[in-house]
Motif scaffolding. Structure first.
Motif, PDB file in Angstrom:
ATOM      1  N   UNK A   1       0.822  -1.215   0.000  1.00 55.68           N
ATOM      2  CA  UNK A   1       0.000   0.000   0.000  1.00 55.68           C
ATOM      3  C   UNK A   1       0.854   1.261   0.000  1.00 55.68           C
TER       4      UNK A   1
ATOM      5  N   UNK B   1      -1.347   1.302  -9.352  1.00 63.06           N
ATOM      6  CA  UNK B   1      -2.168   0.542  -8.395  1.00 63.06           C
ATOM      7  C   UNK B   1      -2.584   1.376  -7.186  1.00 63.06           C
ATOM      8  N   UNK B   2      -2.097   2.616  -7.132  1.00 59.30           N
ATOM      9  CA  UNK B   2      -2.467   3.477  -6.007  1.00 59.30           C
ATOM     10  C   UNK B   2      -1.512   3.410  -4.831  1.00 59.30           C
ATOM     11  N   UNK B   3      -0.419   2.699  -5.000  1.00 60.00           N
ATOM     12  CA  UNK B   3       0.597   2.682  -3.947  1.00 60.00           C
ATOM     13  C   UNK B   3       1.223   4.066  -3.855  1.00 60.00           C
ATOM     14  N   UNK B   4       1.437   4.520  -2.619  1.00 56.83           N
ATOM     15  CA  UNK B   4       2.072   5.817  -2.409  1.00 56.83           C
ATOM     16  C   UNK B   4       3.493   5.596  -1.929  1.00 56.83           C
TER      17      UNK B   4
ATOM     18  N   UNK C   1      -2.839  12.614   1.764  1.00 55.67           N
ATOM     19  CA  UNK C   1      -3.027  11.805   0.558  1.00 55.67           C
ATOM     20  C   UNK C   1      -3.486  10.403   0.947  1.00 55.67           C
ATOM     21  N   UNK C   2      -4.221   9.811   0.008  1.00 58.58           N
ATOM     22  CA  UNK C   2      -4.828   8.511   0.283  1.00 58.58           C
ATOM     23  C   UNK C   2      -4.189   7.442  -0.583  1.00 58.58           C
ATOM     24  N   UNK C   3      -3.409   6.561   0.015  1.00 59.51           N
ATOM     25  CA  UNK C   3      -2.876   5.412  -0.731  1.00 59.51           C
ATOM     26  C   UNK C   3      -4.003   4.435  -1.074  1.00 59.51           C
ATOM     27  N   UNK C   4      -3.669   3.468  -1.864  1.00 58.65           N
ATOM     28  CA  UNK C   4      -4.577   2.345  -2.111  1.00 58.65           C
ATOM     29  C   UNK C   4      -5.160   1.873  -0.778  1.00 58.65           C
ATOM     30  N   UNK C   5      -6.445   1.658  -0.757  1.00 59.16           N
ATOM     31  CA  UNK C   5      -7.116   1.272   0.483  1.00 59.16           C
ATOM     32  C   UNK C   5      -6.880  -0.195   0.796  1.00 59.16           C
ATOM     33  N   UNK C   6      -6.612  -0.493   2.036  1.00 54.60           N
ATOM     34  CA  UNK C   6      -6.474  -1.897   2.419  1.00 54.60           C
ATOM     35  C   UNK C   6      -7.823  -2.606   2.314  1.00 54.60           C
TER      36      UNK C   6
ATOM     37  N   UNK D   1      -4.969   3.024   4.603  1.00 50.59           N
ATOM     38  CA  UNK D   1      -4.286   4.045   5.408  1.00 50.59           C
ATOM     39  C   UNK D   1      -4.406   5.456   4.818  1.00 50.59           C
TER      40      UNK D   1
ATOM     41  N   UNK E   1      -1.833   9.191   4.493  1.00 48.99           N
ATOM     42  CA  UNK E   1      -0.532   9.816   4.743  1.00 48.99           C
ATOM     43  C   UNK E   1      -0.753  11.301   4.984  1.00 48.99           C
TER      44      UNK E   1
END
Ligand SMILES: [Mg+2]
Ligand SMILES: [Mg+2]
Ligand SMILES: [Mg+2]
Ligand SMILES: [Mg+2]
Lengths: 345, 345, 345, 345
Positions: A149, A219-222, C195-200, C210, C212
């Motif tokens: 993630x 994939x939306x990984x930050x 900012x919003x990473x890929x959601x778990x 999560x 950030x």
């Protein structure tokens, strides 16, 4: 079966590659060298006792009959023409980074390679061959931490020379993260933002240091990446992948554990060469082995192109302070092969 | 310059050495092989595509004109005769441990080698080539911990097969500590005592496991060594040197740091082969390089002899429960060369 | 000298504070309690054998003659009125977070306290009392890492209940970082971006997890904070401060080191209560001690106000995706006292 | 309910206990003090503002009506008489180590306590209250490492004063291991052997330092203990328990992790007082709590007796170099109570 190799550029990295192919690795032989500084080319032939011809020019070397494959370790801006020349005569080529100094140059190489229908080009991003990054990739792919993630990473150098410019933070330093993280995550970047923390008093006046790079992937990984090239304390490469169910960190280099002077300590490297020295060996050995089989296992021309596009976007983000989109064309079918992990003997 | 090598014994370790010399290392070529199982010898020649002659017998191979140097990886009790035969014809020989199965056998080899006046024999104690032990030795020699006073160490295997006998705890397992610790400390042993803790319920009935070995050196250093070959949890080699001003520990193998399931963890190896795999590469490369220069850098015949004498004393101490003296003759002048550390390319 | 304490609110945290004051700490005595659930108030008086009067209402308790000081552990939205009431009668008050549920409410308390001219209010941000954060602050202030430039931190919970809303990630979870980081850095915030990473896939549908959070401070320090409340693996609070010459990490909680099942591991806590349990003790003991001296050592009403303003900006940044400015009035002279570190006995 | 405590001996440790009971712990009150140096007794009463009577003599203090329980922190050789006097009047007594300076003295106390039929005596072995040792005991008792087979441990001090004698290595230093290890293992010792490594050049001439103590327990567990009181680098207490299926180490004290000057480091304590400071708090709080309930949770008079017998055997082993048997009488039924672990509030 021995791969007969011609080396274009006998500066520091060229000499290193010559020494490792000659004294440490198996299956390769240096048969030709060239450099703009001909004395330097002669010197390495003599000190290493090479049975190698010295050429006046890279293009001659590339065409020479005895040369099976080419290593390009010349000055960066010359990479493009030598790689294209090698492709033209259908010879495999290992090119140190950058593949070309513009994305357009990389694109040309990609197109030329595809046109031959043969995999010929490997780019020298050696981190993919580091046992630490490989172990980290294995952990990710094992599913032990679930889907990635977030990545927190850092690239820290103790100091940089006066000649280090602001752009080099991206094109020389961060470029390694650009390549290795998309390989690690099997992903590509879609946007980048760069923010500037308080500047360290240990950096030269012209240099904003440290920087924080915020990358977003398809994939939306930050990715939160710290670049800090005057950190003083050591050469320190950190990478932490936060997954859905767990977190994995790049291993610290192995070190004696010392109890001394009221401290429990391990050593941090200070010289970047020590950190990835084994990766260079593995990289070149893998290149020799796969080239002998007519394959390319390592970073391809396409990877070199993606690095160039991403790096351009980073430079723009650094300049503007804005969120910059990163647009790549679709990956050509030609490059849709999986990375083959180097086999243990 | 290429070292043309004949290999006597193509079992597991022999095959490994053939593969690394052929595919991974530089400067060596397998030109001859032999084994009591001729089919096995043939098989490795074929699968590795070797340009090598298959001999009926080790003695023939040793004498063969095309063979510059010999690797002995046959059954332990045959080592002595093959090493002596190689010495007789003045050819360098790398012999897997043990050099001979008796101290007397080792002594004979030492005398034969001295008689030739040439350094010819290297014994396969690969731990001296482990980057961890080398780093530990560097720390000791740097003076960072002062003079060594005590060593705490452990040799732990997850399990052993049914065929593992009580003596093997010394002659197969602890023998590695016997060699590497005197190299690490630049010292020799003067006495040994062995005590038996409560036996683990996971050991076979005939086997006292674990053991504690108490060695005393000439300089008065005390070594506490744990041997535990059914420890279940992993293959774990520990070594801590207590010096006058500080303490140094053998590095743990580098590993991804994982946060998962309420644990912060790194991996412990389970297979001993993974622990020292890189040492075997460095050991053989160093042997090829030094042999080409007419030198022996690694463990000598004398080291093989000392290991045998010490191991005999350990067996007696284990049997009797007494403190057993370890008496060595004076080291012949012939062997008073310092270990030359393998240079980095 | 004993501090006679009245407790408003006998839920979980109220009961904990009553128990620690009664059984573990020195110098405090519970003399009065009240709760909207009177049975619960009675129960704690009985089980703890307290010599304490049960009041119908917080305001009565505050005014009661035998009460020297007040602990407010009632429902969040009632904090403001009880703290104001305590200030009105000039009694010291320890209020669990939040000080008030709006910045305006906090502001009112600040003004009321200043008007009395006496330091009366402490807010229950217990992390400032954690030995780990204190050690980290000591390292920063020792100059060992130079001036702080960047903070990387993470607040991870294994899971959250269904009742956990998106805003709670800020007002319940991240609020602790908001308070402790400005204390750690002696700084205030000027902007925030989220900012919003890929959601778990392990978070409930309504919850972006999560997150950030990127905070910028007056001094230009950049804070990268990860909030991840469904991380599965444990309750894990990380904080790394990158300085000009070195880097310091919040200590991991002390744990047995285990070698077992091919892993070298330490335990990660899963319950947040275990992580800061000692901080609560130290916090309350310090509050009792300083209150007996007429001082406030811990987080003040001003700190409660700053937390509220920052938390509002975070909520806006989360909603909008924009960089949101954080504007604070100038800190009143009244609050310009340094934090006095709790003395060791 | 408050325990009214009289303290005999107001030297360093006596003062520490007075301060913690007065300012940090709950449920105890110092009501009487005495010391051979009456000025010192007066001074502590004044500086701590104690509501306490100063007695001329320990025996008077013990008999004083207002004293519920006695803390003995006077000079070691006087412990026996004061503990016996407290037992005589049936008052609970906490006695710093040693319980008596001879095994016979301890024996007398054991018999006197049994004769009263009441548990009255606790000895000040504080390590049993250390959270690290408790966590280690929990791991052992959880079965996670199987049955214990071997213990490797070390007790290291940076330096010792000139007044430190050879015997003090046992009776002052190692005595803590003697007590805590049998508690940790639920076991007793049957033999001891002591060997002397090369002496550090940093020890005074009269002192053999370091020492290795080899203890054998009834269950056959072997303990390797290093005593090294001039190790220079820090105060370092190590304990590793090797079990049938895994290994557990005493936690390192929690510390900031620092990256600085090419080192990744944590701090090692140098002052022994810092290492166990929390244990003293827990120990005394537990003694107050259990005494109020008429119980003894901590080390008993029997434990004090066993420590004395073991310590005598160690001294003989150190002198003679022989394996010395350790013979204990059967543990009286009176002491067959399990240690009750201190509850968390
Ligand atoms: Mg490269
Ligand atoms: Mg070997
Ligand atoms: Mg709180
Ligand atoms: Mg004590």
């Amino acid at each position: 079966m021995v791969l007969k190799i011609g080396v274009i550029g006998t500066g520091a990295i060229g000499q290193d590659h010559i020494r490792r192919i000659t004294n440490k690795l198996s299956g390769g032989k240096i048969v030709a060298v060239t450099d703009v500084n001909k004395e330097q080319a002669k010197a390495i032939v003599e000190t290493q006792n090479l049975d190698a011809k010295i050429y006046d020019d890279g293009h001659e070397l590339i065409k020479a009959e005895e040369v099976d494959a080419v290593v390009v370790t010349s000055w960066g801006p010359t990479h493009e023409e030598f790689v294209l020349a090698a492709i033209e005569v259908g010879k495999p080529v290992f090119c140190e980074k950058p593949l070309a100094i513009t994305a357009e140059g990389c694109k040309k190489i990609v197109e030329a390679e595809i046109a031959t229908g043969k995999s010929l080009v490997q780019v020298g991003y050696m981190r993919r061959y580091d046992t630490g990054y490989r172990a980290l990739k294995n952990v990710i792919e094992s599913g032990k931490i679930g889907e990635p993630l977030i990545v927190h990473c850092a690239h820290r150098n103790p100091t940089v020379p006066d000649t280090y410019t602001g752009d080099m933070a991206i094109v020389d330093t961060f470029i390694h993260e650009i390549d290795v993280l998309r390989w690690l995550l099997n992903d590509d970047y879609v946007s980048v933002q760069i923010v500037a923390p308080r500047k360290t008093s240990n950096a030269l006046e012209h240099l904003q240091d440290p920087l924080i790079v915020l990358l977003e992937t398809k994939q939306g990984i930050r990715i939160n990446a710290e670049i800090f090239v005057n950190c003083q304390y050591g050469y320190d490469i950190q990478c932490q992948v936060v997954g859905e169910t767990g977190i994995a960190n790049l291993p610290e280099p192995s070190s004696v554990v010392l109890r001394s002077e009221a401290k429990l300590s391990t050593e941090i490297l200070v010289d970047w060469k020590d950190r990835f020295i084994d990766s260079y060996d593995t990289e070149l050995q893998d290149w020799i082995n796969s080239t002998l089989k007519g394959e390319v296992n390592g970073p391809t021309a396409w990877d070199g192109y993606v690095a160039a596009v991403t790096s351009d976007a980073c430079l723009e983000a650094k300049e503007s302070g804005n969120i910059v989109q990163i647009s790549l064309e679709k990956r050509p079918e030609f490059y849709n092969k999986n990375l083959v992990v180097v086999e243990k003997i």
